[in-house]
Structures are given as structure tokens and as C-alpha cells.
Design a protein around this motif. Sequence first.
Motif, PDB file in Angstrom:
ATOM      1  N   THR A   1      45.680 -44.848 -40.304  1.00 22.69           N
ATOM      2  CA  THR A   1      45.507 -45.488 -38.998  1.00 22.69           C
ATOM      3  C   THR A   1      46.588 -46.534 -38.800  1.00 22.69           C
ATOM      4  N   GLN A   2      46.687 -47.014 -37.579  1.00 19.43           N
ATOM      5  CA  GLN A   2      47.558 -48.142 -37.291  1.00 19.43           C
ATOM      6  C   GLN A   2      46.796 -49.156 -36.446  1.00 19.43           C
ATOM      7  N   SER A   3      47.227 -50.384 -36.513  1.00 17.30           N
ATOM      8  CA  SER A   3      46.552 -51.455 -35.803  1.00 17.30           C
ATOM      9  C   SER A   3      46.795 -51.346 -34.297  1.00 17.30           C
ATOM     10  N   VAL A   4      45.757 -51.632 -33.530  1.00 13.90           N
ATOM     11  CA  VAL A   4      45.849 -51.674 -32.074  1.00 13.90           C
ATOM     12  C   VAL A   4      45.388 -53.048 -31.611  1.00 13.90           C
ATOM     13  N   ASP A   5      46.230 -53.722 -30.878  1.00 11.70           N
ATOM     14  CA  ASP A   5      45.869 -55.016 -30.274  1.00 11.70           C
ATOM     15  C   ASP A   5      46.011 -54.850 -28.771  1.00 11.70           C
ATOM     16  N   ASN A   6      44.959 -54.333 -28.151  1.00 11.90           N
ATOM     17  CA  ASN A   6      44.985 -53.984 -26.741  1.00 11.90           C
ATOM     18  C   ASN A   6      43.978 -54.848 -25.994  1.00 11.90           C
ATOM     19  N   GLU A   7      44.429 -55.513 -24.951  1.00 13.00           N
ATOM     20  CA  GLU A   7      43.579 -56.453 -24.237  1.00 13.00           C
ATOM     21  C   GLU A   7      42.323 -55.792 -23.679  1.00 13.00           C
ATOM     22  N   THR A   8      42.472 -54.592 -23.113  1.00 13.15           N
ATOM     23  CA  THR A   8      41.329 -53.893 -22.517  1.00 13.15           C
ATOM     24  C   THR A   8      40.315 -53.482 -23.574  1.00 13.15           C
ATOM     25  N   VAL A   9      40.797 -52.868 -24.641  1.00 17.19           N
ATOM     26  CA  VAL A   9      39.906 -52.415 -25.709  1.00 17.19           C
ATOM     27  C   VAL A   9      39.203 -53.598 -26.357  1.00 17.19           C
ATOM     28  N   ASN A  10      39.938 -54.646 -26.645  1.00  8.83           N
ATOM     29  CA  ASN A  10      39.345 -55.817 -27.284  1.00  8.83           C
ATOM     30  C   ASN A  10      38.297 -56.483 -26.390  1.00  8.83           C
ATOM     31  N   ALA A  11      38.533 -56.465 -25.088  1.00  4.43           N
ATOM     32  CA  ALA A  11      37.574 -57.071 -24.166  1.00  4.43           C
ATOM     33  C   ALA A  11      36.299 -56.243 -24.067  1.00  4.43           C
ATOM     34  N   ASN A  12      36.426 -54.925 -24.215  1.00  2.00           N
ATOM     35  CA  ASN A  12      35.270 -54.041 -24.063  1.00  2.00           C
ATOM     36  C   ASN A  12      34.435 -53.882 -25.333  1.00  2.00           C
ATOM     37  N   ILE A  13      35.062 -54.018 -26.496  1.00  2.00           N
ATOM     38  CA  ILE A  13      34.361 -53.784 -27.764  1.00  2.00           C
ATOM     39  C   ILE A  13      34.065 -55.125 -28.428  1.00  2.00           C
ATOM     40  N   PRO A  14      32.782 -55.511 -28.557  1.00  2.85           N
ATOM     41  CA  PRO A  14      32.448 -56.782 -29.208  1.00  2.85           C
ATOM     42  C   PRO A  14      33.043 -56.875 -30.614  1.00  2.85           C
ATOM     43  N   ALA A  15      33.391 -58.066 -31.006  1.00  2.54           N
ATOM     44  CA  ALA A  15      34.101 -58.278 -32.270  1.00  2.54           C
ATOM     45  C   ALA A  15      33.356 -57.711 -33.472  1.00  2.54           C
TER      46      ALA A  15
END
Length: 349
Positions: free
Chosen positions: A100-114
Motif C-alpha cells: 500500500t501507499q499512504s494517502v493524505d486526502n482532505e475529502t477522505v480524511n474528513a469523511n472517515i473518522p480517525a
Amino acid sequence: MLTKTPMLIAGFAALAMAAGFTPALAQAEGTVNIYSYRQPFLIEPLLDAFTEKTGIETEVLFLDKGLEDRIAAEGENSPADVILTVDIGRLVNVKEKGVTQSVDNETVNANIPAEFRDPEGNWFGLTTRGRVVYASKERVDQDTITYEELADPKWKGKICMRSGQHMYNIALFASMIAHHGEEKAEEWMQGLKANLARKPNGNDRGQAQAIYAGECDLGIGNTYYVGKMITNDKEPEQKEWAKAIKVLFPNTEGRGSHVNISGMALAKHAPNRDNAIALMEYLSSAEAQAIYAEQNFEYPVLPSAETAELVKSFGDIKPDSLPLAEIAAHRKAASEMVDRVGLDEGPES
């Protein structure tokens, strides 16, 4: 070649392996190639909706095992863009395998709780299923329970479960270690073993069947299997099993019920990265999570996403807020504990 949505063919992996599947299959430029542990029919509605909305095509390779090793063996030339799978153990495994590779995406991070995503962005949860207690409607009066109570001697000879080494139970046991530490978790597991009605066997649905048959009063199972039984027209006897049980969500008045997830990850060498990210953004959306969760009788991780009426009928779920990545760190200790306690040997060993 990979199968185009919606012509998804389960079991294609074996044929592809035999035919010498190679990265040359990389199909139309921009097509998002998905390697999936989830059955094709479960994700087809999502992918169709994504293509209709964006014009981006998808292709799926379904594997029932060895997905991580497959991508690793293909190396830099792997056509895999997105990985879809179930269980926190498998999600952690694809990260640990280095595919895998790291994803730092504003939309995904906002939608998926930490608590439902990897702190380093290597995987993201999409839907949850509670690891709950199935209780006999006829023989169990109480409507609340805790996981800790499963070790109470009052349930001696009354609990059924599948193998303690199954990934669903390993995740639950790992959560007990995370909350209580290994010593207390092992004492609890010994109490659980003493309360078993029989040697662990079968699957989650089998525990509901055992309750229906009067072999036990409580069973440990995932919430989504209740939906599968209720709607099973091919095997209508399973509807009777479902009618015989009520779902108790453990620790609702405290830390909340242990949940596991289905999830996604971006493949390490994704050749169509931008379109893959677009798919991940869509899968994290309220619209997609509602479709996905309803199809699988699961709960969306996005609080604003709609939960299906049938799933709501199971009862209100309060998920354990402990991050799944923290729970997953105790999987090895949990597996070793199952063997040390002899849980799978049954109550008399």
C-alpha cells in the motif's frame, strides 16, 4: 483479462493464475483496477454508481486468498490501483506486506473518522459490523450485556461461538487486551471457555442455529449475519434462526461495542493513481457508504450516512471509540492467548 464491471466473475483468481496473469492486462488507460477480497456482487452497485457519476471505468479481480502476496509478486508492474477487503487484520496485513501507499486526502480524511483509519493513511474503513451477542428471545430475559459478563459463571454451559482463532474473534480478543491488559484479558478468556456449551465450531450463523436448537442461550456473532439470515430466501430455515435471537450490543452503557470494518487502500504502485483517488473519495462519501452498507447489512462509518432500515432494526450501535489500529496491534497476543488457554478445545479441556 480482468473483468469489466458489471461482468464480475467470482473465482476468477484461480483462472487468472493458471493463465499467467500479467500486468499487460492493464486495460483501457485510466481504468481503476481493483483487487478485492469482497465478493463482486457486493461491490458492483457501488462501482456502477461511480462510473455513472464520473465516467471512470473500473475492473475487478476477486481473490479469496493471497491478495497481498499477489500484488507483492507483481511488484512495480502490478496493475492494482485500489484494494478492497474486510477485517482490520487484513487491512493491517496489506500495509505490513508493503503493498500500500499512504494517502493524505482532505475529502477522505474528513469523511472517515480517525478511529477507522490508519494513522499513516495506508488504509481506511468504509463500513462497520458489530461483534455482538446473539441471545435467545425465549430463554434470555435481559436486554443489556457486557463482554466481561460472558465470563460470569451464571452463563456456564450456555455460550456458543466459532473458533477463537477466526479473525473476527481475534479482533474482539485483541480489543479486550487493549482495554484490560493481557493478564485480565486471559482471566476473562478462561471464564469464557468455562461457560462454553460445546467446543467452538461452525460460523456465526451456526451460533444462531444452535440457539434456535436449544444448544445454548448466547452466541457471539457479527451483526450483518442477522441481515443475511433474515433475507435468505434460498435457505428459509435461516429466517427461523434469526427469529429465535435478539441482538445485544455489549458495553453500550460504557465504552461501546467492538466493531470491525470493511475498508480500502491505495496500492503501492497504482498506475492510475488520480482516478484511484477519485474512487476512494467516492467510496468515502455518504452516498456510497449508504449503498455499500445496505448491500452488506453493515453500518456506514460516516455518521451522516444513512443506515438501512433493516440494519436499524437490529438496535442502536455505539461503537468502541478505541482506534482500530491500536486494537490491531494486539492480534498476535490474542492468537497466542487462544492457544495458551485452549479455548478451541472446549469447556472440558
